[in-house]
Design a protein around this motif. Structure first.
Motif, PDB file in Angstrom:
ATOM      1  N   HIS A  41       0.840  -1.205   0.000  1.00 57.70           N
ATOM      2  CA  HIS A  41       0.000   0.000   0.000  1.00 57.70           C
ATOM      3  C   HIS A  41       0.871   1.251   0.000  1.00 57.70           C
ATOM      4  CE1 HIS A  41      -2.128   3.297   2.084  1.00 57.70           C
ATOM      5  NE2 HIS A  41      -3.164   2.884   1.404  1.00 57.70           N
ATOM      6  N   HIS A  42       1.902   1.265   0.835  1.00 58.65           N
ATOM      7  CA  HIS A  42       2.799   2.420   0.912  1.00 58.65           C
ATOM      8  C   HIS A  42       3.496   2.659  -0.427  1.00 58.65           C
ATOM      9  CE1 HIS A  42       5.684   5.254   2.601  1.00 58.65           C
ATOM     10  NE2 HIS A  42       6.658   4.534   2.073  1.00 58.65           N
ATOM     11  N   ILE A  43       3.979   1.594  -1.052  1.00 51.12           N
ATOM     12  CA  ILE A  43       4.687   1.712  -2.327  1.00 51.12           C
ATOM     13  C   ILE A  43       3.755   2.233  -3.421  1.00 51.12           C
ATOM     14  CG2 ILE A  43       5.818   0.397  -4.172  1.00 51.12           C
ATOM     15  CD1 ILE A  43       6.902  -1.460  -1.932  1.00 51.12           C
ATOM     16  N   LEU A  44       2.561   1.649  -3.514  1.00 47.84           N
ATOM     17  CA  LEU A  44       1.618   2.064  -4.557  1.00 47.84           C
ATOM     18  C   LEU A  44       1.137   3.495  -4.356  1.00 47.84           C
ATOM     19  CD1 LEU A  44      -0.594  -1.127  -5.082  1.00 47.84           C
ATOM     20  CD2 LEU A  44       1.406  -0.374  -6.368  1.00 47.84           C
ATOM     21  N   SER A  45       0.942   3.884  -3.091  1.00 50.16           N
ATOM     22  CA  SER A  45       0.523   5.259  -2.814  1.00 50.16           C
ATOM     23  C   SER A  45       1.558   6.248  -3.315  1.00 50.16           C
ATOM     24  CB  SER A  45       0.290   5.450  -1.310  1.00 50.16           C
ATOM     25  OG  SER A  45      -0.772   4.660  -0.856  1.00 50.16           O
ATOM     26  N   ALA A 118      -2.179  -2.646  14.425  1.00 50.52           N
ATOM     27  CA  ALA A 118      -1.300  -1.474  14.425  1.00 50.52           C
ATOM     28  C   ALA A 118      -1.004  -1.029  12.998  1.00 50.52           C
ATOM     29  CB  ALA A 118      -0.005  -1.780  15.169  1.00 50.52           C
ATOM     30  N   ASP A 119      -0.743  -1.998  12.107  1.00 46.98           N
ATOM     31  CA  ASP A 119      -0.496  -1.650  10.706  1.00 46.98           C
ATOM     32  C   ASP A 119      -1.777  -1.168  10.030  1.00 46.98           C
ATOM     33  OD1 ASP A 119       2.216  -1.941  10.448  1.00 46.98           O
ATOM     34  OD2 ASP A 119       2.150  -4.004   9.714  1.00 46.98           O
ATOM     35  N   GLY A 120      -2.905  -1.770  10.385  1.00 48.50           N
ATOM     36  CA  GLY A 120      -4.178  -1.324   9.810  1.00 48.50           C
ATOM     37  C   GLY A 120      -4.492   0.104  10.198  1.00 48.50           C
ATOM     38  N   ALA A 121      -4.240   0.452  11.454  1.00 49.63           N
ATOM     39  CA  ALA A 121      -4.466   1.830  11.906  1.00 49.63           C
ATOM     40  C   ALA A 121      -3.517   2.793  11.199  1.00 49.63           C
ATOM     41  CB  ALA A 121      -4.293   1.922  13.414  1.00 49.63           C
ATOM     42  N   LYS A 122      -2.286   2.348  10.958  1.00 56.61           N
ATOM     43  CA  LYS A 122      -1.322   3.194  10.243  1.00 56.61           C
ATOM     44  C   LYS A 122      -1.789   3.454   8.805  1.00 56.61           C
ATOM     45  CE  LYS A 122       3.542   3.491   8.861  1.00 56.61           C
ATOM     46  NZ  LYS A 122       3.254   3.726   7.419  1.00 56.61           N
ATOM     47  N   VAL A 123      -2.283   2.420   8.146  1.00 57.04           N
ATOM     48  CA  VAL A 123      -2.813   2.596   6.793  1.00 57.04           C
ATOM     49  C   VAL A 123      -3.991   3.568   6.813  1.00 57.04           C
ATOM     50  CG1 VAL A 123      -4.046   1.428   4.919  1.00 57.04           C
ATOM     51  CG2 VAL A 123      -2.014   0.379   5.918  1.00 57.04           C
ATOM     52  N   ALA A 124      -4.837   3.477   7.849  1.00 53.24           N
ATOM     53  CA  ALA A 124      -5.967   4.399   7.977  1.00 53.24           C
ATOM     54  C   ALA A 124      -5.484   5.831   8.098  1.00 53.24           C
ATOM     55  CB  ALA A 124      -6.814   4.022   9.194  1.00 53.24           C
ATOM     56  N   LEU A 125      -4.424   6.042   8.863  1.00 53.47           N
ATOM     57  CA  LEU A 125      -3.867   7.389   9.010  1.00 53.47           C
ATOM     58  C   LEU A 125      -3.233   7.868   7.708  1.00 53.47           C
ATOM     59  CD1 LEU A 125      -2.211   7.173  12.544  1.00 53.47           C
ATOM     60  CD2 LEU A 125      -4.282   8.421  11.924  1.00 53.47           C
ATOM     61  N   SER A 127      -4.166   7.075   4.811  1.00 54.38           N
ATOM     62  CA  SER A 127      -5.216   7.268   3.814  1.00 54.38           C
ATOM     63  C   SER A 127      -6.131   8.448   4.126  1.00 54.38           C
ATOM     64  CB  SER A 127      -6.076   5.997   3.705  1.00 54.38           C
ATOM     65  OG  SER A 127      -5.272   4.871   3.405  1.00 54.38           O
ATOM     66  N   SER A 128      -5.984   9.007   5.333  1.00 56.12           N
ATOM     67  CA  SER A 128      -6.855  10.106   5.749  1.00 56.12           C
ATOM     68  C   SER A 128      -6.031  11.160   6.484  1.00 56.12           C
ATOM     69  CB  SER A 128      -7.961   9.599   6.671  1.00 56.12           C
ATOM     70  OG  SER A 128      -8.660  10.667   7.265  1.00 56.12           O
ATOM     71  N   PRO A 129      -6.306  12.437   6.234  1.00 54.55           N
ATOM     72  CA  PRO A 129      -5.553  13.487   6.928  1.00 54.55           C
ATOM     73  C   PRO A 129      -5.961  13.655   8.384  1.00 54.55           C
ATOM     74  CG  PRO A 129      -7.253  14.472   5.554  1.00 54.55           C
ATOM     75  CD  PRO A 129      -7.270  12.988   5.266  1.00 54.55           C
ATOM     76  N   ASP A 130      -7.052  13.017   8.806  1.00 57.56           N
ATOM     77  CA  ASP A 130      -7.578  13.211  10.156  1.00 57.56           C
ATOM     78  C   ASP A 130      -6.832  12.340  11.148  1.00 57.56           C
ATOM     79  OD1 ASP A 130      -9.084  13.827  12.358  1.00 57.56           O
ATOM     80  OD2 ASP A 130     -10.981  13.777  11.271  1.00 57.56           O
ATOM     81  N   VAL A 132      -7.220  12.711  14.525  1.00 53.38           N
ATOM     82  CA  VAL A 132      -7.958  12.616  15.783  1.00 53.38           C
ATOM     83  C   VAL A 132      -8.648  11.261  15.830  1.00 53.38           C
ATOM     84  CG1 VAL A 132      -9.762  13.624  17.217  1.00 53.38           C
ATOM     85  CG2 VAL A 132      -8.287  15.099  15.830  1.00 53.38           C
ATOM     86  N   VAL A 133      -8.380  10.493  16.887  1.00 55.04           N
ATOM     87  CA  VAL A 133      -8.876   9.127  16.972  1.00 55.04           C
ATOM     88  C   VAL A 133     -10.377   9.052  16.729  1.00 55.04           C
ATOM     89  CG1 VAL A 133      -9.299   7.204  18.560  1.00 55.04           C
ATOM     90  CG2 VAL A 133      -7.052   8.233  18.447  1.00 55.04           C
ATOM     91  N   GLN A 134     -11.151   9.869  17.431  1.00 50.26           N
ATOM     92  CA  GLN A 134     -12.601   9.770  17.368  1.00 50.26           C
ATOM     93  C   GLN A 134     -13.163  10.118  15.987  1.00 50.26           C
ATOM     94  OE1 GLN A 134     -10.846  11.183  19.715  1.00 50.26           O
ATOM     95  NE2 GLN A 134     -11.457  10.357  21.696  1.00 50.26           N
ATOM     96  N   GLN A 135     -12.369  10.817  15.154  1.00 50.85           N
ATOM     97  CA  GLN A 135     -12.863  11.257  13.863  1.00 50.85           C
ATOM     98  C   GLN A 135     -12.327  10.408  12.707  1.00 50.85           C
ATOM     99  OE1 GLN A 135     -12.109  15.468  13.567  1.00 50.85           O
ATOM    100  NE2 GLN A 135     -13.177  15.928  15.473  1.00 50.85           N
ATOM    101  N   ASN A 136     -11.439   9.483  12.994  1.00 56.60           N
ATOM    102  CA  ASN A 136     -10.948   8.561  11.974  1.00 56.60           C
ATOM    103  C   ASN A 136     -11.635   7.221  12.222  1.00 56.60           C
ATOM    104  OD1 ASN A 136      -9.237   6.485  10.680  1.00 56.60           O
ATOM    105  ND2 ASN A 136      -7.901   8.210  10.197  1.00 56.60           N
ATOM    106  N   GLU A 137     -12.537   6.851  11.346  1.00 56.40           N
ATOM    107  CA  GLU A 137     -13.429   5.706  11.593  1.00 56.40           C
ATOM    108  C   GLU A 137     -12.656   4.425  11.912  1.00 56.40           C
ATOM    109  OE1 GLU A 137     -16.885   3.091   9.291  1.00 56.40           O
ATOM    110  OE2 GLU A 137     -16.098   4.941   8.398  1.00 56.40           O
ATOM    111  N   GLN A 138     -11.668   4.107  11.104  1.00 58.12           N
ATOM    112  CA  GLN A 138     -10.960   2.838  11.308  1.00 58.12           C
ATOM    113  C   GLN A 138     -10.096   2.883  12.563  1.00 58.12           C
ATOM    114  OE1 GLN A 138     -13.095   1.570   8.436  1.00 58.12           O
ATOM    115  NE2 GLN A 138     -11.664   0.164   9.420  1.00 58.12           N
ATOM    116  N   VAL A 139      -9.412   3.995  12.793  1.00 58.59           N
ATOM    117  CA  VAL A 139      -8.587   4.110  13.998  1.00 58.59           C
ATOM    118  C   VAL A 139      -9.471   4.040  15.239  1.00 58.59           C
ATOM    119  CG1 VAL A 139      -6.956   5.543  15.281  1.00 58.59           C
ATOM    120  CG2 VAL A 139      -6.807   5.424  12.786  1.00 58.59           C
TER     121      VAL A 139
END
Length: 220
Positions: A41-45, A118-125, A127-130, A132-139
């Motif tokens: 994901h990181h490479i393709l992004s 932990a890696d899934g949450a990192k990908v969520a971050l 993929s999204s500029p947000d 803040v935990v409560q405002q990032n759905e996956q995190v």
């Protein structure tokens, strides 16, 4: 390597979505898949960003580049990673973890699942500029599970002998003291990922995970 990783993605995401992974192995399958494809994901992004603009000018990829990137995009990887992480938190061990039924849990299931979350949450971050935990759905979905997992690992560590062989390590569970180096390795890797993750996100309250203990460390 990247074309091979893309072919692997096309095979494994289909394999998973067809229901070929036994529920008992969700944490293990999900762990290796998420760790692998988070890197893809990181490479393709990065590649997609480079293809979009160069010095502010939109560029068109060559036919060869188009063929290589047309089937697999970073968004495809993101969806698959979230599916895997969702399957982990919905699996029986993680339901038991949230209920704090710790005695029914095996350390390896939680340590491996924690690596993936932990890696899934990192990908969520990523993929999204947000941040803040409560405002990032996956995190927001994964973080409470991460907190519970770290708490469980700490409790297992507390069951190790205070001195001598095994001090600071992780047994098979709360009631089984036998230790495996690979399980401790999964736990250390997961905790390092969580430590790095905490640096990137903002919390609405005292939600940070306390990873460092004054009396012992995670060591075999």
């Amino acid at each position: 390597i990247v074309p091979a990783a893309k072919r692997a993605f096309l095979f494994y995401h289909k394999y998973f979505r067809e229901g070929n992974v036994d529920a008992h192995y969700t944490s293990f399958y999900g762990n290796w898949q998420v760790q692998c494809f988070a890197k893809l994901h990181h490479i393709l992004s990065e590649q997609e960003g480079q293809n979009q603009t160069h010095d502010g000018i939109k560029t068109q990829p060559t036919q060869t580049e188009e063929q290589a990137t047309s089937q697999v995009r970073s968004d495809d990887i993101t969806k698959y990673i979230f599916e895997l992480c969702d399957a982990i938190v919905d699996s029986r061990p993680w339901v038991q973890l949230r209920k704090q039924h710790f005695k029914s849990l095996a350390t390896v299931e939680i340590a491996c699942g924690l690596e993936a979350l932990a890696d899934g949450a990192k990908v969520a971050l990523d993929s999204s500029p947000d941040v803040v935990v409560q405002q990032n759905e996956q995190v927001a979905k994964y973080w409470p599970n991460i907190v519970k997992a770290v708490d469980f690992l700490r409790r297992v560590q507390d069951e190790a002998p205070a001195s001598g062989i095994g001090r600071g390590g992780l047994g098979h569970g709360l009631d089984l003291r036998e230790q495996r180096l690979d399980v401790t390795g999964h736990a250390i890797n997961a905790l390092v990922k969580v430590y790095d993750l905490q640096k990137r996100i903002e919390f609405g309250g005292d939600d940070r995970v306390k990873l460092v203990k004054s009396s012992s460390t995670l060591a075999p």
